[in-house]
Design a protein around this motif. Structure first.
Motif, PDB file in Angstrom:
ATOM      1  N   ALA A 169     -35.128  82.822 100.755  1.00  0.00           N
ATOM      2  CA  ALA A 169     -34.390  82.718  99.491  1.00  0.00           C
ATOM      3  C   ALA A 169     -33.670  81.382  99.327  1.00  0.00           C
ATOM      4  O   ALA A 169     -33.309  80.999  98.222  1.00  0.00           O
ATOM      5  CB  ALA A 169     -33.371  83.853  99.393  1.00  0.00           C
ATOM      6  N   THR A 227     -32.712  77.902  98.470  1.00  0.00           N
ATOM      7  CA  THR A 227     -33.332  76.911  97.579  1.00  0.00           C
ATOM      8  C   THR A 227     -32.528  75.620  97.505  1.00  0.00           C
ATOM      9  O   THR A 227     -33.035  74.612  97.020  1.00  0.00           O
ATOM     10  CB  THR A 227     -33.466  77.479  96.151  1.00  0.00           C
ATOM     11  OG1 THR A 227     -32.168  77.901  95.690  1.00  0.00           O
ATOM     12  CG2 THR A 227     -34.433  78.649  96.129  1.00  0.00           C
ATOM     13  N   GLU A 238     -28.988  81.687  98.926  1.00  0.00           N
ATOM     14  CA  GLU A 238     -29.649  80.740  98.035  1.00  0.00           C
ATOM     15  C   GLU A 238     -29.133  79.314  98.227  1.00  0.00           C
ATOM     16  O   GLU A 238     -29.899  78.353  98.132  1.00  0.00           O
ATOM     17  CB  GLU A 238     -29.470  81.177  96.575  1.00  0.00           C
ATOM     18  CG  GLU A 238     -30.192  82.490  96.255  1.00  0.00           C
ATOM     19  CD  GLU A 238     -29.965  82.942  94.832  1.00  0.00           C
ATOM     20  OE1 GLU A 238     -29.235  82.233  94.092  1.00  0.00           O
ATOM     21  OE2 GLU A 238     -30.502  84.003  94.447  1.00  0.00           O
TER      22      GLU A 238
END
Length: 582
Positions: A547, A549, A521
């Protein structure tokens, strides 16, 4: 005539010094430009290339550059330390560094002329209970009557005039704290306290020294970091002095492939191996070299090359004999690998021929291939009454400890299926000493998928302290399924990764390989300069991740390929938070 009980005269001291210099010129000042050809040597000065030295900044974990000429002038707490610990990874150039000091002393360099003797002692060669005098005596000419105890007494009486170099503490078998022999006492500073002593070792052994409060008070710590980028090119140009085209092409390959440039090329032994492969390869094989990423892959290609070369000289009928010869070589390597494994576990790096009595033919074959070598030495005169019928002693050894570790890894991996009980016994011992056996674990895990899964599973159970070793071993195994399992373990709770300048290039490559197989992430990259290969790999991870971000960049320089890849592959932005700081 002086008695053997008298102190050494000035003339005797000078004569011993001259004998030491003669010994170094004969036995030390040759560099094997091909780690596997024991007959291909060059004069030290012709091929030697400067190494990068770093020293620990007092009171911090930071390492700062150290000029070679400042080696014996750097003070700790206002004093010149009597003990220096020089650490470096396998193949980083520690032994070459010791040779450089001996070369400079022998040839009258100002930096070491305060010493009447410089004694370079390979710890792998010493026999139990030998004194420094015993070892130095073997360096003297047969006509020199000076005795070992006189050498020891002279050092004790004139400590500021002697510089002792103990090379390869990680190859020394014994408890430094408890042992009462001369070498252990010197390392502990219980003997020759006022004498300058330099000790080289791999990092795992240096960490043991650093964890001992008494040692920490005594030693200054220095690191050998191998070659920097400029000296990589200098070494290659020296190696290919008669082939500028080959030199230019290999330098370009390394510049374009920063995984090789940062992981392999800084290490003298790996750059020598790359030069050998490049020299002996046609255009097709050079393409394979261009794709190399791990140490294990490089060793595999070296062995393929050696096997091909050996078999080509043996066969007369390619269709009938070639497969037979390759099968025989694999059998020989397996037998030698068994001896290599138990030698590594028991810290035995030099063998006698009798150690190969169960596989003498395999030993001889491996010597012809180039992965073993014979060395014949005269038995010390004081020992000849013990072995009256054997005036010479034949030692057998691998080109470098890394080669022994690779053969040991091949054999250990083979036991996973052919002798699983033996595998369990050996691996249980190895995994408990993972820091010491880091390279053995690399090479074992790289042999086959089932072994990669087993080794990484064991390291996962070892806990967080072994995280970097786990990542490095996963990279060397280069198995996607193992990488996925490791990644799921590492980032089960915290789905973020920080890559900074404190992480080795090898470990960065390992994380990038693992990141291709898992969901991440947050990615933080701080204080790193990334070359074309790492820049492309990072961009690929960012582009392919479903995934990711958050991307945080701080003080990081990327190659233009990073931005080109992002621009060409990212159709819809996935990263919604980007933090940058120059």
């Amino acid at each position: 005539m002086a008695s053997e009980k008298d102190p050494l005269t000035t003339e005797q001291v000078t004569r011993c010094g001259d004998d030491f210099k003669t010994h170094y010129r004969t036995n030390l000042f040759k560099i094997k430009t091909d780690p596997l050809d024991f007959h291909l040597v060059l004069e030290f000065e012709r091929i030697y290339t400067d190494l990068v030295l770093l020293r620990n900044e007092q009171g911090t974990m930071k390492k700062i550059p150290l000029d070679y000429k400042e080696l014996l002038k750097t003070k700790v707490n206002g004093e010149l330390p009597k003990r220096l610990m020089v650490e470096g990874e396998g193949g980083a150039g520690k032994t070459t560094f010791c040779t450089k000091i001996a070369w400079d002393w022998t040839n009258g360099a100002d930096d070491f002329q305060e010493f009447v003797w410089v004694l370079v002692i390979p710890l792998r060669d010493i026999e139990r209970n030998q004194t420094v005098g015993d070892i130095a005596k073997t360096y003297l000419s047969d006509s020199n009557p000076v005795q070992p105890h006189q050498i020891d007494e002279h050092i004790l009486a004139n400590p500021s005039k002697v510089f002792i170099i103990l090379d390869g503490l990680d190859e020394y078998d014994g408890d430094l704290v408890k042992q009462g022999n001369d070498i252990a006492k010197i390392i502990r500073s219980d003997k020759f306290k006022e004498c300058r002593v330099l000790v080289t070792t791999r990092p795992w052994k240096a960490d043991q020294i650093k964890s001992n409060a008494n040692f920490m008070k005594t030693y200054a710590f220095i690191a050998v970091a191998g070659f920097d980028k400029r000296h990589i090119s200098i070494y290659i140009n020296k190696y290919f002095a008669d082939d500028s085209s080959a030199s230019r092409d290999l330098v370009k390959l390394i510049v374009d492939n920063d995984v090789i440039q940062e992981n392999m090329a800084p290490f003298p032994i790996y750059i020598a191996m790359l030069c050998v492969l490049w020299r002996d390869s046609d255009s097709k094989k050079r393409e394979i070299i261009r794709r190399l990423k791990t140490f294990s892959q490089l060793f595999k290609e070296i062995l393929i090359s050696l096997k091909d070369h050996y078999v080509s000289k043996q066969v007369t009928d390619l269709d009938i004999e070639t497969d037979t010869h390759y099968t025989q070589l694999d059998f020989c390597f397996s037998q030698i690998g068994k001896i290599a494994l138990y030698g590594i576990i028991n810290r035995q790096l030099v063998y006698e021929k009798v150690d190969f009595s169960s596989c003498e033919e395999s030993m001889e074959t491996c010597c012809k291939v180039g992965v073993l070598s014979h060395e014949t030495r005269l038995v010390r005169r004081q020992d000849r009454h013990i072995k009256s019928t054997n005036l010479v002693k034949a030692n057998v050894f691998f080109p470098h400890k890394l080669f022994q570790e690779y053969f040991a890894g091949m054999y250990l991996a083979s036991l996973f299926e052919s002798g699983h009980k033996q595998y369990e016994e050996a691996m249980n011992d190895v995994i408990k000493r993972a820091e010491e056996f880091r390279y053995l674990l690399y090479f074992t895990a790289s042999q086959k998928k089932s072994v990669a899964t087993d080794v990484t599973s064991r390291l996962i159970k070892m806990g967080h302290l072994y995280r970097h070793i786990l990542v490095d071993v996963t990279f060397e195994a280069y198995d996607g399924d193992a990488a996925k399992v490791v990644g799921q373990h590492l980032f089960a709770e915290e789905k973020s990764l920080k890559i900074d300048d404190g992480m080795s290039a090898h470990t960065v490559s390992g994380y990038l390989f693992i990141m291709e197989k898992l969901t991440m992430e947050t990615l933080i990259v701080s204080r790193r300069s990334c070359g074309p290969t790492v820049s492309r790999d990072l961009a690929d991870v960012i582009c392919s991740s479903t995934a990711l971000t958050a991307l945080e960049l701080s003080g990081t320089a990327f190659h233009a390929d990073f931005y080109d890849t992002l621009e060409s592959e990212v159709k819809t932005p996935k990263v919604w938070r980007i933090l940058t700081e120059t």
